[in-house]
Every structure is written in structure tokens, then in C-alpha cells.
Design an enzyme around this catalytic site. Structure first.
Site, PDB file in Angstrom:
ATOM      1  N   GLU A  20       0.832  -1.205   0.000  1.00  9.55           N
ATOM      2  CA  GLU A  20       0.000   0.000   0.000  1.00  9.55           C
ATOM      3  C   GLU A  20       0.867   1.255   0.000  1.00  9.55           C
ATOM      4  O   GLU A  20       0.556   2.238  -0.673  1.00  9.55           O
ATOM      5  CB  GLU A  20      -0.899  -0.046   1.236  1.00  9.55           C
ATOM      6  CG  GLU A  20      -1.829   1.136   1.392  1.00  9.55           C
ATOM      7  CD  GLU A  20      -2.461   1.154   2.767  1.00  9.55           C
ATOM      8  OE1 GLU A  20      -2.574   2.254   3.333  1.00  9.55           O
ATOM      9  OE2 GLU A  20      -2.815   0.081   3.279  1.00  9.55           O
ATOM     10  N   HIS A  21       1.969   1.220   0.735  1.00 10.93           N
ATOM     11  CA  HIS A  21       2.899   2.357   0.757  1.00 10.93           C
ATOM     12  C   HIS A  21       3.560   2.565  -0.602  1.00 10.93           C
ATOM     13  O   HIS A  21       3.864   3.694  -0.985  1.00 10.93           O
ATOM     14  CB  HIS A  21       3.986   2.125   1.809  1.00 10.93           C
ATOM     15  CG  HIS A  21       3.629   2.637   3.163  1.00 10.93           C
ATOM     16  ND1 HIS A  21       4.059   3.843   3.644  1.00 10.93           N
ATOM     17  CD2 HIS A  21       2.856   2.104   4.127  1.00 10.93           C
ATOM     18  CE1 HIS A  21       3.578   4.031   4.855  1.00 10.93           C
ATOM     19  NE2 HIS A  21       2.852   2.983   5.179  1.00 10.93           N
TER      20      HIS A  21
ATOM     21  N   GLU B  86       5.396   5.322  11.073  1.00 12.35           N
ATOM     22  CA  GLU B  86       3.949   5.195  11.189  1.00 12.35           C
ATOM     23  C   GLU B  86       3.575   4.224  12.302  1.00 12.35           C
ATOM     24  O   GLU B  86       2.594   4.421  13.007  1.00 12.35           O
ATOM     25  CB  GLU B  86       3.347   4.743   9.863  1.00 12.35           C
ATOM     26  CG  GLU B  86       1.836   4.754   9.859  1.00 12.35           C
ATOM     27  CD  GLU B  86       1.249   4.752   8.466  1.00 12.35           C
ATOM     28  OE1 GLU B  86       0.103   4.316   8.332  1.00 12.35           O
ATOM     29  OE2 GLU B  86       1.920   5.197   7.518  1.00 12.35           O
TER      30      GLU B  86
END
Length: 478
Positions: A92-93, A169
Site C-alpha cells: 500500500e505504501h 507510522e
């Protein structure tokens, strides 16, 4: 660029993906004054088509000038092993860091030039990549999504750069105690099974995952039969189907050595986990039992049950006049700062529970009254309680789909979970069919005399012993 390309895989995004139930309706523009009965009849139809390779295309034409289109994929952290846990989140990153056809700068420029918003999220069973744009730019949006999902560059340099971003994160998520508490709840409730794994994965995996691990993950799971191309807004379904044939007909539907991934059953274990830290100002506690899976018909009575319990925040007005009995108690005797009933549903199981934040001296009282609310659901829930809860649930479900993005997400998840989009009228009928007896019977099946899973973070010395909490899951009745 931050306004147009973003990810929602962090704390906010996971809450967004986790908490939304089957939301139901977005009214056409200019119809804000229609009655509820009219809205049941006037909801746009969701059209569904399947390509030869198994990819499903679903859309709803709401008549908006904008549209949201995206790919919903039946894969998440539940499909990962201990070795590659976090691979989906890592991908996703990397999704918006360039493709084989568009380097990152060109991809960002293409999104900016349309005034679009490209985003993604990963949950335990689903992954989504979606783009909100003007309806006239639908062809370009589908092309970009096709590139992002099928031809991501996955450059070594970008992978190394994103390791640091992901670790930062993870540190941020540690500061969101609700996320920490609910991840711990999954870890103890589903211990020893893939559902115990967090979406982010352990920090060690973020440091060690290789490009080959990510490629293997894509090759194993990004298959056409497990994907839904969903769209909502000013969308023509036939046009969307043609675009899908153009850009996704080459998607593979075959598995190496015919090794189709099969979800292993995830057993629920009544247990507890405590992370005591007396330096924290407030205790965060979650208690849950095993709930129903997404396609289980019991899901509707359990949704009504959660609506009976409701939610509370110290900032709410109303006090002793709040409709939920537990909320009234919380306001009158200062039981907690906030609480919410939740039901996290998965394909074959779920977690039905109550999460609350309270002072360290109020934990025992709040736990007592929370479990008391569960026992009331199983034994003494009244007609008026159910009628109020059904009205609140209908209003919540209808109000949740306010915009093309929420409608599109609802379509994608419904097709993956149910194989179809459940229409508003059907949800309304299923909610209306719930009676106090049905509610008591279903709650007794899932709650009464069942072993709960408990997770607690903060100054939790006053949290009762597990055996005491277990003994409060039934009443001695004569």
C-alpha cells in the site's frame, strides 16, 4: 500533492475500514426532502457484470458530477504468514511510488491534472485502491488504477525508503491507544491464528521484507476472481465494463501449481491481555465475545443489539435523558469518558464487544455495568428498547453513505462478502423483522455464558480478575 495522493492505511484509515457496517444509501441531488419510504424505492440499482477471467464489475449511477472508482481485493493480513505479515501494508505504501509506465512524478502529475484524489487502505481481509475524480475522467481513472495494481515498479530504492516511513507510522499508531487496545484484543481472541496478526505487521518484518516477498505476495493473491472493480457516481455501467475489458482482461486467474489460498478457520479463545502502565492518565479496555460472520443472518439482530447499547462520550449533551440505559448510567454516575459498542465482522467470524475509556478508579464499575447491559440483552430487553434501536440503526445505516466514495466502498465490500450488493429495502426488512424474542435468543446464543476476550491498556490495576469477568457472563436466576 498531499491533497491528491494519499493513503488511509494508518490509524484513521483502519478505523474507517473497520467500523463501517453495510451502509445503504445516498440520495440523488435535489431529493433531500424525500421520505424514508420513498428512499427505499428510489435507491439506484447496483449493476453487476463478470468478465471471463472472473473479475467482477459493479456500479451504481447516482447522477453525481463526480465519481469514485476503485479495485477491492479479497486479501489482507489474514492471508499473511508470520514471515510476511505486513506485506499488504508495505505494498500500500509503494502503490503510488510509480509504475512501469508512469514514474512517480508522472503518476502524481496525472492525478493532479484531473483534480483527482487517489487513496488506498488495507484491513484484515480486504485491500482497496480507489480514485475520486470528475465523472468525465472515468477512463483515465481506470487506466491509472490498472497501472497501480498490475504494474507497480517496486524499485529497491523506494522499498528501502519506505521502511523508515513505515517504522515511523508504527510509532504513531502506538500513540493511538484505541488501535493498540483493539489490536491486542484480536491478538488474544484469535491467538495462534492469522486473524491475531495486525495489519501493519511487526517492526522486524518492516525491516526485513524483500522485493521478492512483495512480488510473491502479489502473484499469490492479486487474482481476477478475488477482485471487484467498483464505481459510484456519474458512471455508465456499460462504459465501465468496456474499460475493464480493455485494462483488466489480462489479469491472471490461475494459481501456481493450482495452489489456491484457502482461509483456515480462526478459532476464538476466551482470554485476556493486560498492558499495565500507571503513568497513563486513562485506562482503555475492550471486552468482546465471538460474533457472527459477515454473511450470517444473525448479523442483523446483533447490529440491533449494539444499537440498544449505543455509545457515549463525555462531551454528549442529554445526560440522564440519553436513550441508551448504559449511556444514562455513564452520564449520571460518571462511569467513563467514552464507550462504544462494536462488531468487527470477518468472512466466518467476528468480534462483538464494548470498548471504553475511563478513570483508573472506575474500571470495575464500568466493566460491571457493561456486562450487565449484555445480560439485559439476553434476558429483559423490551419492545421499546428494540423499537428505538431499530430506528437508530436505520438512520445510521442510511446516513453513512453520504458521497460517492462511501457508496463505492460499500459496493466493493458487499460484492466480496456476499457476492451481491444488498439493497436498502432488504436491509430495512431484515432490521424490521427483529423482535425482542429474536434479539434475546440471538444474544443468548452469542453472549450468555460465553468466555469473553479482554484487552486492557493503561492504569488497569482495578480491572477485575478474569474469572470474575467470566462469572458475570451469566445470571443465577430462580
Amino acid at each position: 500533492m498531499a491533497a491528491s495522493v494519499c493513503r488511509v492505511g494508518g490509524a484513521v484509515g483502519r478505523a474507517f475500514a473497520r467500523t463501517r457496517g453495510p451502509a445503504l444509501l445516498s440520495l440523488r441531488r435535489g431529493q433531500a426532502t424525500v421520505t424514508y419510504a420513498q428512499s427505499l424505492l428510489g435507491a439506484p440499482e447496483t449493476q453487476l457484470t463478470a468478465l471471463d477471467n472472473g473479475l467482477r464489475i459493479a456500479s451504481e449511477d447516482t447522477g453525481h458530477a463526480t465519481c469514485t472508482v476503485g479495485l477491492w481485493i479479497g486479501v489482507g493480513s489474514r492471508y499473511e504468514s508470520e514471515k510476511n505479515n505486513g506485506a499488504g501494508f508495505f505494498l500500500e505504501h509503494l502503490a503510488f511510488k510509480g509504475t512501469k509506465k508512469h514514474p512517480q512524478s508522472a503518476l502524481e502529475q496525472a492525478v493532479e491534472s484531473m483534480g483527482a484524489h487517489l487513496s488506498a487502505y488495507t484491513s484484515r481481509e480486504h485491500t482497496a485502491y480507489y480514485l475520486k475524480t470528475l465523472a468525465k475522467d472515468l477512463p483515465k481513472a481506470v487506466e491509472l488504477l490498472s497501472e497501480v495494481v498490475q504494474n507497480s515498479a517496486l524499485s529497491e530504492a523506494e522499498i528501502e525508503q519506505q521502511r523508515g516511513v513505515i517504522l515511523k507510522e508504527m510509532d504513531e499508531v502506538e500513540g493511538s491507544l484505541q488501535d493498540v487496545c483493539l489490536d491486542l484484543l484480536h491478538a488474544t481472541a484469535y491467538q495462534g491464528t492469522p486473524l491475531s496478526q495486525s495489519v501493519l505487521g511487526p517492526s522486524q518484518n518492516a525491516r526485513t521484507l524483500t522485493r521478492q516477498d512483495l512480488v510473491d505476495y502479489i502473484n499469490s493473491h492479486y487474482k481476477a476472481p478475488r477482485m471487484v472493480l467498483a464505481a459510484a457516481g456519474g458512471v455508465n455501467h456499460d462504459e465501465l465494463v468496456e474499460l475493464a475489458k480493455q485494462h483488466f482482461s489480462g489479469l491472471s486467474f490461475e494459481y501456481k501449481d493450482d495452489a489456491v489460498p484457502v482461509l483456515s478457520p480462526c478459532r476464538f479463545t476466551g482470554s485476556e491481555i493486560r498492558m499495565r502502565d500507571d503513568a497513563m492518565p486513562l485506562a482503555h479496555v475492550a471486552i468482546a465475545v465471538e460474533g457472527a460472520g459477515a454473511a450470517n443472518p444473525d448479523i442483523v439482530p446483533l447490529m440491533v443489539a449494539n444499537s440498544v447499547i449505543g455509545s457515549y462520550d463525555i462531551t454528549f449533551g442529554g445526560g440522564k435523558h440519553l436513550s441508551s440505559r448504559l449511556a444514562r448510567l455513564a452520564a449520571e454516575i460518571n462511569l467513563c469518558h467514552s464507550y462504544q459498542a462494536f462488531h468487527s465482522t470477518y468472512s466466518d467470524t467476528g468480534l462483538m464487544g464494548i470498548y471504553f475509556v475511563t478513570d483508573k478508579h472506575k474500571i470495575e464499575d464500568m466493566m460491571h455495568w457493561a456486562q450487565n447491559a449484555w445480560m439485559n440483552l439476553c434476558t429483559t430487553v423490551t419492545e421499546s428498547d428494540v423499537a428505538r434501536a431499530k430506528n437508530a440503526l436505520k438512520a445510521s445505516l442510511v446516513g453513512q453513505l453520504n458521497g460517492t466514495t462511501l457508496i463505492c466502498d460499500d459496493i466493493g465490500r458487499h460484492i466480496l462478502n456476499y457476492g451481491r450488493r444488498i439493497p436498502l429495502a432488504e436491509w430495512d426488512a431484515r432490521i424490521e423483522a427483529v423482535t425482542p424474542k429474536i434479539l434475546r435468543d440471538v444474544c443468548s446464543k452469542y453472549i450468555y455464558d460465553k468466555c469473553p476476550a479482554v484487552a486492557a491498556v493503561g492504569p488497569v490495576e482495578q480491572l477485575p480478575d478474569y474469572n470474575r469477568m467470566r462469572s458475570a457472563m451469566y445470571w443465577l436466576r430462580f
